[in-house]
Write a protein that holds these residues in place. Structure first.
Motif, PDB file in Angstrom:
ATOM      1  N   SER A 165       0.841  -1.195   0.000  1.00 32.17           N
ATOM      2  CA  SER A 165       0.000   0.000   0.000  1.00 32.17           C
ATOM      3  C   SER A 165       0.880   1.250   0.000  1.00 32.17           C
ATOM      4  O   SER A 165       1.896   1.297   0.696  1.00 32.17           O
ATOM      5  N   PHE A 204       1.687   3.103   3.315  1.00 33.61           N
ATOM      6  CA  PHE A 204       2.872   2.778   4.110  1.00 33.61           C
ATOM      7  C   PHE A 204       4.006   3.780   3.904  1.00 33.61           C
ATOM      8  O   PHE A 204       4.943   3.831   4.706  1.00 33.61           O
ATOM      9  N   ASN A 205       3.948   4.583   2.840  1.00 29.82           N
ATOM     10  CA  ASN A 205       5.003   5.570   2.580  1.00 29.82           C
ATOM     11  C   ASN A 205       5.219   6.510   3.755  1.00 29.82           C
ATOM     12  O   ASN A 205       6.343   6.928   4.018  1.00 29.82           O
ATOM     13  N   MET A 222       4.652   5.868   6.929  1.00 25.30           N
ATOM     14  CA  MET A 222       4.761   5.167   8.208  1.00 25.30           C
ATOM     15  C   MET A 222       6.164   4.621   8.427  1.00 25.30           C
ATOM     16  O   MET A 222       6.830   4.211   7.478  1.00 25.30           O
ATOM     17  N   ARG A 277       8.634   1.614   9.997  1.00 22.86           N
ATOM     18  CA  ARG A 277       8.511   0.148   9.907  1.00 22.86           C
ATOM     19  C   ARG A 277       7.637  -0.391  11.026  1.00 22.86           C
ATOM     20  O   ARG A 277       6.822  -1.286  10.814  1.00 22.86           O
ATOM     21  N   LYS A 315       5.196   1.203  12.657  1.00 20.06           N
ATOM     22  CA  LYS A 315       3.797   1.591  12.404  1.00 20.06           C
ATOM     23  C   LYS A 315       3.175   0.726  11.304  1.00 20.06           C
ATOM     24  O   LYS A 315       1.987   0.388  11.363  1.00 20.06           O
ATOM     25  N   ARG A 316       3.974   0.367  10.305  1.00 21.15           N
ATOM     26  CA  ARG A 316       3.481  -0.516   9.247  1.00 21.15           C
ATOM     27  C   ARG A 316       3.067  -1.865   9.839  1.00 21.15           C
ATOM     28  O   ARG A 316       1.995  -2.387   9.535  1.00 21.15           O
ATOM     29  N   GLN A 317       3.953  -2.429  10.668  1.00 19.13           N
ATOM     30  CA  GLN A 317       3.673  -3.717  11.306  1.00 19.13           C
ATOM     31  C   GLN A 317       2.418  -3.631  12.177  1.00 19.13           C
ATOM     32  O   GLN A 317       1.561  -4.508  12.133  1.00 19.13           O
ATOM     33  N   THR A 350       5.891  -5.462   4.647  1.00 14.34           N
ATOM     34  CA  THR A 350       5.094  -4.385   4.070  1.00 14.34           C
ATOM     35  C   THR A 350       5.917  -3.640   3.021  1.00 14.34           C
ATOM     36  O   THR A 350       7.130  -3.470   3.179  1.00 14.34           O
ATOM     37  N   SER A 377       5.591  -0.303  -0.107  1.00 12.11           N
ATOM     38  CA  SER A 377       4.852   0.659  -0.920  1.00 12.11           C
ATOM     39  C   SER A 377       4.686   0.008  -2.286  1.00 12.11           C
ATOM     40  O   SER A 377       5.356  -0.971  -2.612  1.00 12.11           O
TER      41      SER A 377
END
Length: 85
Positions: A34, A37-38, A40, A42, A44-46, A69, A71
């Motif tokens: 997504s 995720f740009n 966020m 690492r 926050k992505r998780q 995750t 982009s």
């Protein structure tokens, strides 16, 4: 819990361009793609991917989870080496 159910949970909860889930019993590998995720880190992505699954983790349906995750731009490059089965 099957991979299709996990994919559907993630698609409903997150704005994903792609999601790929592989699983064996209660152990799963998730690839989420997504552009959201740009912005966020690492961590926050998780957390973003983990959160919609927290009920399934708490009830034992899912035990071990590996989350990757990307982009959309990063996934275009990465999928050459990391193709989901």
């Amino acid at each position: 819990m099957d991979v299709t159910e996990i994919e559907n949970i993630l698609k409903e909860a997150l704005d994903l361009a792609e999601v790929h889930v592989q699983g064996d019993g209660s152990h799963f590998t998730i690839i989420a793609v997504s552009d959201a995720f740009n912005e966020m880190s690492r961590v926050k992505r998780q957390q973003a991917v983990y959160a919609p699954l927290s009920d399934k983790i708490a009830d034992g349906s899912m035990h071990a989870i590996s989350i990757k995750t990307f982009s959309e731009k990063d996934w275009a490059r990465e999928r050459q080496f990391n193709l989901p089965q």
